[in-house]
Design a protein around this motif. Sequence first.
Motif, short mmCIF file in Angstrom:
data_model
loop_
_atom_site.label_atom_id
_atom_site.label_comp_id
_atom_site.label_asym_id
_atom_site.label_seq_id
_atom_site.Cartn_x
_atom_site.Cartn_y
_atom_site.Cartn_z
N SER A 414 0.49 2.21 -2.66
CA SER A 414 0.60 1.68 -4.03
C SER A 414 -0.15 0.36 -4.16
CB SER A 414 2.08 1.46 -4.39
OG SER A 414 2.75 2.70 -4.48
N VAL A 415 -0.03 -0.49 -3.16
CA VAL A 415 -0.74 -1.78 -3.21
C VAL A 415 -2.25 -1.56 -3.17
CG1 VAL A 415 -1.17 -3.93 -1.95
CG2 VAL A 415 1.18 -3.12 -2.28
N ILE A 416 -2.69 -0.64 -2.32
CA ILE A 416 -4.13 -0.37 -2.22
C ILE A 416 -4.67 0.16 -3.55
CG2 ILE A 416 -5.88 1.06 -1.06
CD1 ILE A 416 -4.05 0.97 1.44
N LYS A 417 -3.92 1.06 -4.18
CA LYS A 417 -4.35 1.60 -5.48
C LYS A 417 -4.43 0.49 -6.53
CE LYS A 417 -2.73 6.37 -4.92
NZ LYS A 417 -1.76 7.40 -5.40
N GLN A 418 -3.44 -0.40 -6.49
CA GLN A 418 -3.44 -1.49 -7.46
C GLN A 418 -4.60 -2.46 -7.22
OE1 GLN A 418 -1.27 -1.61 -10.17
NE2 GLN A 418 -2.80 -3.11 -10.81
N LEU A 419 -4.95 -2.67 -5.94
CA LEU A 419 -6.10 -3.51 -5.61
C LEU A 419 -7.38 -2.89 -6.18
CD1 LEU A 419 -5.26 -4.48 -1.91
CD2 LEU A 419 -5.40 -6.07 -3.85
N ALA A 420 -7.49 -1.58 -6.02
CA ALA A 420 -8.67 -0.90 -6.56
C ALA A 420 -8.70 -1.00 -8.08
CB ALA A 420 -8.66 0.56 -6.11
N TYR A 421 -7.55 -0.78 -8.72
CA TYR A 421 -7.45 -0.86 -10.18
C TYR A 421 -7.81 -2.26 -10.68
CZ TYR A 421 -5.24 -1.01 -14.80
OH TYR A 421 -4.98 -1.20 -16.15
N SER A 422 -7.43 -3.27 -9.90
CA SER A 422 -7.70 -4.66 -10.30
C SER A 422 -9.11 -5.11 -9.96
CB SER A 422 -6.69 -5.59 -9.60
OG SER A 422 -5.37 -5.20 -9.89
N GLY A 423 -9.88 -4.26 -9.28
CA GLY A 423 -11.24 -4.62 -8.91
C GLY A 423 -11.30 -5.55 -7.71
N ALA A 424 -10.22 -5.63 -6.94
CA ALA A 424 -10.18 -6.56 -5.81
C ALA A 424 -10.39 -5.87 -4.46
CB ALA A 424 -8.84 -7.30 -5.79
N LEU A 425 -10.48 -4.54 -4.46
CA LEU A 425 -10.63 -3.82 -3.21
C LEU A 425 -12.10 -3.77 -2.82
CD1 LEU A 425 -9.12 -2.20 -1.01
CD2 LEU A 425 -9.60 -0.13 -2.37
N PHE A 426 -12.46 -4.44 -1.74
CA PHE A 426 -13.84 -4.47 -1.27
C PHE A 426 -14.15 -3.26 -0.39
CE2 PHE A 426 -17.27 -6.21 1.51
CZ PHE A 426 -18.19 -6.51 0.51
N ALA A 427 -13.19 -2.87 0.45
CA ALA A 427 -13.33 -1.69 1.32
C ALA A 427 -11.96 -1.34 1.85
CB ALA A 427 -14.30 -1.98 2.46
N LYS A 428 -11.86 -0.12 2.36
CA LYS A 428 -10.58 0.31 2.95
C LYS A 428 -10.87 1.29 4.08
CE LYS A 428 -9.75 4.31 -0.06
NZ LYS A 428 -8.77 5.01 -0.91
N GLY A 429 -9.85 1.53 4.92
CA GLY A 429 -9.99 2.47 6.03
C GLY A 429 -8.68 2.60 6.78
#
Length: 972
Positions: A414-429
């Motif tokens: 949920s946090v990762i999805k919210q980071l993506a929604y907020s435009g704050a997710l630079f990368a994930k893995g």
Amino acid sequence: MCADTAAPPIDYRNTVFLPETAFPMRAGLPQREPEWLARWERIGVYDRLRSSAAGRAPFVLHDGPPYANGHLHIGHALNKVLKDMVVRSQQMMGKDARYVPGWDCHGLPIEWKIEEQYRARGLNKDDVDTVAFRQECRRFAEGWIDVQREEFKRLGVTGKWDKPYLTMDYHAEAVIADEFMKFLMNGTLYQGSKPVMWSPVEKTALAEAEVEYHDHTSHQVWVRFRVIAGDALFTRTPTDVVIWTTTPWTIPQNRAVAFGPEIAYGLYEIIGRPEDSSATIGQRVILADKLAEGVLAQAKLVGPEMVRRLADVSSDDLKAMVMAHPFRGVEGGNGEWDYDVPMLPGGHVTDDAGTGFVHTAPSHGDDDYQLGVKFGLPMTYNVEADGSYRADLPLFGGQHIITPEGKEGPANVSVIKQLAYSGALFAKGKFKHQYPHSWRSKAPVIYRNTPQWFVAIDKTLDDGMSTYGDTIRKRALNSINQLVEWTPATGRNRLHSMIEARPDWVLSRQRAWGVPLTCFVKKGARPDAPDFLLKNAEVNARIRAAFEAEGADVWYVQGFKEKVLQGIVNPQDYEQVFDVLDVWFDSGSTHAFVLRDREDGSPDGIADLYLEGTDQHRGWFHSSMLQACGTKGRAPYRGVLTHGFTLDEKGMKMSKSLGNTVAPQEVIGEYGADILRLWVAQSDYTVDLRIGKEILKGVADSYRRLRNTMRYMLGALAGFSEAERVDPAQMPELERWVLHRLAELDAQVREGYAKYDFQGVFQKLFAFCTTDLSSLYFDIRKDALYCDAPSSLRRRACRTVMDILFHRLTTWLAPVLVFTMEEVWLERFPGEDSSVHLVDFPETPADWRDEALAAKWDRLRDVRRVVTGALEVQRTAKVIGSSLEAAPVVCLDRDDLGMDAESFAELCITSGLKLTTGAPTTDAFVLPEVPGVAVRFEPASGQKCERCWKVLPDVGTHRHPGTCQRCNDALG
């Protein structure tokens, strides 16, 4: 006419003094060992030793208490056998060696078992009266104590089994509470809100010693924090600081970002992007230069056409920055994250991994917490005891990080999805690494901020016990360096480094089965207020007296608060604390109610030795040190011995799932406990030990060879009496050499046992038995024992030495092979009150040592080796069948043997021998490693004596037909 007929040979077998013993070659240990156990209990060996040792210098090995919840595993057996070998050897070296076994009875593992039983019956623990629940826990522990006691005794472990110590005994609970109240009174106890290891499954804080690390695959994210204040270079064009974390669920609790003042940072601009990248052209990010390439690659930004470095970013630049939380202004956030995020310097930040920046959530990590304390960051209380976010947390309320079943909840995703929604997710893995798990539930744990009770280990104490320092940490470090002997020495560094770097001690657990934190807090007072904790000696005395009479359960009885506070303070002004003490505090306090309070404890309340596995540097050794330094002012032990873990034959960690475990009960059932004990003695316990079927076969073979030695000695000593004894001064050289070797061994055995070097002791004794005795002394003296007249000096001297050997070998080996040496001893000294474990190592006269004789016999043995080598060539060629058919010529380059030919022939077990000097013949046998010695084979001349089998010229010339002079005289 009648033809001449030769007279038939006379059978002299009945005239030869062959060994006689009922001692069986087959040990039958699995069947017979219980008989000796029962016998020791019947005659009270342990208590008789305490009585007979009165007045001796005491030696106290304090038992680290095993946990009372399951059958023993091989690690338990290793530990208890080592302890037993220490105690027995110290006793037999003249000490009053006391051993009081004990058990750790409180704590989560037992509580968890009772909860499992409740769940299986559809019951809820919270619906059960606390005292009733605690009674069920007590009964569970009592049952396993009885099981484990019998399993420990089956290993041959001596001790006060009829009166062990239990942390749940009323007196023990009273002392544990009293020891806790000493921290209350000396001012080191405080309530603080800190991140601690927390198990969402067990809903309690955990100590480091209750945590184990396993492979775990975590989410990893690279998150952008927008710079909103600082140098214009970073604010006029959108610029982000990028952090990396493997705990995305902690992002809602972020309060700062930390950087490393010594790290080189750079400003990077994105100038190109692949189609599947979420990066924005023109966006700028700040990264540690050493890590930039790897971080950008995670966002699929590889090569100069994608990214360019614009400028250096200095520490001053970073210190001036302020950032926005990634969820600042997010829809549905209700302003929860609309605060500034400062950039702070942190000594814990490195450029070994990540981005060079550390996301800081003070409520969820120790480094984060320490940084928060330093810079006044606020704490958050977003995570509940069950591992879920608080219900009213925007966006994520009620979601679990770890579910009550120990599985991953939805929070991370949920946090990762919210980071993506907020435009704050630079990368994930995903990231596979070693992650902390509860060693009981095996579920992952989290760092969680929660009010807990702590002991301040750096608080200055004014308690009159400052010899080794005025804080608990100083006292512990000085004790480690000045007061404790470490075996192996590396244990010192391990504990020193742990205590040097450790935080304050978390004492509280949110459970039911344990000793409660016996304190009261003032209603409405702040935890840092002077009157927050009630500190009253009379209240403390009442609590202790109640615990002595009724146990710790009384704390949970309605009205107890009023009972102990009445007449001293108004009970309505105070709240009773119901957390229980960390079980490591229980076991850390054992020095007080075992070493200090028991008659068979230690005169000064300090143990001579604590002995456990290497994991106890962070467990019992550690907690005992902290606890005693707070209440005694120093370590509760003078020595610490640590052993490794048990592995399978391939060096793999044992696991039920791999099927490579070795249960002590199975080894005992197949081989006997003495074989298990011998495996311990043959192993280097300072490192991890391997065990398995092939290893045990090798141990059993060593045992058989040793048993053979003892059996031969028993047979040779049949009928020995004091009238036969010969004074050492009258003995032949061979016997005096054996006495010299015994004098050497006596010093080595005592030194080895004093240093707990059981492997070294056994190796020396085993080599002596197999090489010096079986292959040399016994081999040479068989002829004298079997064939000499009972009155001959040589035979009497041999039997005297055999008796001396018997008393030393049986006692020297008794701490290891407790059952077998008892069997050997009783074969000679039967009787209801007889036992090898009731005697000490015999004193060995110093004048037995004869270095000149030893040097001479080193030379004799070297020359003998060449002779036996030459005879083996002839035996292999079937020229002779026995060495007695030979009379070799021994050529020496110098006349230094110091022995006549007849005596040397006796040593070489030949019927004759000739000694010469000068150049040897070309066909002589030589050994390169023994220069200056050559042997030429010659057959013995004469006839074979029908009694001793020597080939001698005089055979057939005496009154008794077919005998040599010696045998004729022996027959009378």
